[in-house]
Design an enzyme around this catalytic site. Sequence first.
Site, short mmCIF file in Angstrom:
data_model
loop_
_atom_site.label_atom_id
_atom_site.label_comp_id
_atom_site.label_asym_id
_atom_site.label_seq_id
_atom_site.Cartn_x
_atom_site.Cartn_y
_atom_site.Cartn_z
N GLY A 183 0.82 -1.22 0.00
CA GLY A 183 0.00 0.00 0.00
C GLY A 183 0.84 1.26 0.00
O GLY A 183 1.72 1.46 -0.84
N GLY A 184 0.57 2.12 1.00
CA GLY A 184 1.28 3.40 1.10
C GLY A 184 2.79 3.22 1.14
O GLY A 184 3.54 4.07 0.65
N GLY A 240 13.68 9.68 -36.12
CA GLY A 240 13.28 10.37 -34.89
C GLY A 240 14.21 10.03 -33.74
O GLY A 240 14.48 10.88 -32.87
N ALA A 241 14.71 8.80 -33.74
CA ALA A 241 15.58 8.39 -32.63
C ALA A 241 16.85 9.24 -32.61
O ALA A 241 17.37 9.58 -31.54
CB ALA A 241 15.93 6.91 -32.74
#
Length: 527
Positions: A182-183, A417-418
């Site tokens: 959890g937390g 793009g790379a």
Amino acid sequence: MTVVDEIPGEPSDTRGRVAELLALREQARRGPSDRATEAQHAKGKLTARERIELLLDEGSFKEVEQLRRHRATGFGLEAKKPYTDGVITGWGTVEGRTVFVYAHDFRIFGGALGEAHATKIHKIMDMAISAGAPLVSLNDGAGARIQEGVSALAGYGGIFQRNTRASGVIPQISVMLGPCAGGAAYSPALTDFVFMVRETSQMFITGPDVVKAVTGEEITQNGLGGADVHAETSGVAHFAYDDEETCIAEVRYLIGMLPSNNRENPPVVPSDDPADRRGDVLLDLVPADGNRPYDMHKVIEELVDDGDFLEVHERWARNIVCALARLDGQVVGIVANQPQALAGVLDIEASEKAARFVQMCDAFNIPIVTLLDVPGFLPGVDQEHGGIIRHGAKLLYAYCNATVPRISLILRKAYGGAYIVMDSQSIGADLTYAWPTNEIAVMGAEGAANVIFRRQIADAEDPEAMRARMVKEYKAELMHPYYAAERGLVDDVIDPAETREVLIASLAMLRNKHADLPSRKHGNPPQ
Ligand SMILES: CC(=O)SCCNC(=O)CCNC(=O)[C@H](O)C(C)(C)COP(=O)(O)OP(=O)(O)OC[C@H]1O[C@@H](n2cnc3c(N)ncnc32)[C@H](O)[C@@H]1OP(=O)(O)O
């Protein structure tokens, strides 16, 4: 358990009071019982105090709120008010530099977080932020203390808020040393680095029992959230080790690479490794043929001081390597494609991994050296539907936003793009170099010829011969190593053997680089 029962001396004079204090301290230091300590050791885990001793320089720990106890009532809590309230907080030094720490004591309520426990953590976090020193959490806790209900939940909120406020201000390191649910799993996710230990530490939002009840899936704690899962599959953990001793020693090593806060530079360690050491081995290590794989780790080893580097996320998204190392004593962050894994393509996970690393380096004044050998982004339905556009954009955003010194070096291919994303000159690299084996283009020659000469190839009597001719033509025109240099898009083409010297000289020139971004509350990076 009352204070009065435990007074060994006469409380009415100062000596008696001091004796009382020492007895209380001893009680707090010992913890709940020998049996609880033995149970902790039997699980292969150290106690919170043993861990703090390993983390900090000998004798340097100063504890805060050792005598804190909770004031909660109900569920029998009135009768169970152990000192420390299950978390040990304070500060000490690592290699002489101040570091703040909190450590859950699993022997007390399973290290679960109640109101007093939480406010102790809040206080030490506030101190770390004010003092401008790193914060290390040694986590071994079962999440919110169930008996304290919403007070415990609110306690976590205070931690998360401070984690976020401290982000990019002081280094925050989370060391997972037990089952963290959890937390207890969310706070680490907000910090800069997560360390885990195999077999004994786990992180999950809900444990195996809840998973089974909700989805019907049966899985062990380690299968759900063990160190290997988080270091290889989810990317939640940056480092995983076999035992606590090695893990905590590596935390010390990492701290030595980081500045105390965002207003300082990382510590410089004078190096005996000559700045002008040639790397002739690089000429054979990296094949000129762009399709042949090699191990990028070996290139990094050859370039950096004494061959030492600390790889972050070593086993997740192996097609990109992110590492901290030193060049002539100065810490640098290295981002490098790994031709040995998936040919070094950029995919969703590689983009996320490198983006976070670049962001961390920028936040903590660590210059970035990018080594490119990248065939492009990974094509495919999974990647497109998984959001490669927004994940790839995270890396682009992180580089474009980075104001630390940035140097990029193209070893072999850099396509499409790379090429732009991996710290090209056009997105703000301060200096870009290329080896004479570089090949920068929108795409490989085969693919390019198929697109731009499609009609000529289709109309030709011998399409294959025409294709081969067009590929050759395209290569000669656009893919020779000096195409970018002639256009000033790389600053220089260098002899691979001189790379270390060139990088060190460039970093020295950029040491006092100063760059301001336009005023804004904050950007809105792709998520
Ligand atoms: C926002 C949030 O944090 S929600 C998450 C809330 N937390 C949880 O759901 C976790 C609940 N706890 C567990 O699942 C298990 O205790 C584990 C996996 C963490 C550890 O399991 P084990 O190693 O077997 O330890 P065990 O269950 O015996 O717990 C040790 C002690 O801690 C206590 N404890 C464990 N979790 C909690 C808790 N959340 N609150 C209060 N006490 C707790 C146990 O009652 C036990 O006490 P005892 O020694 O007096 O008997």
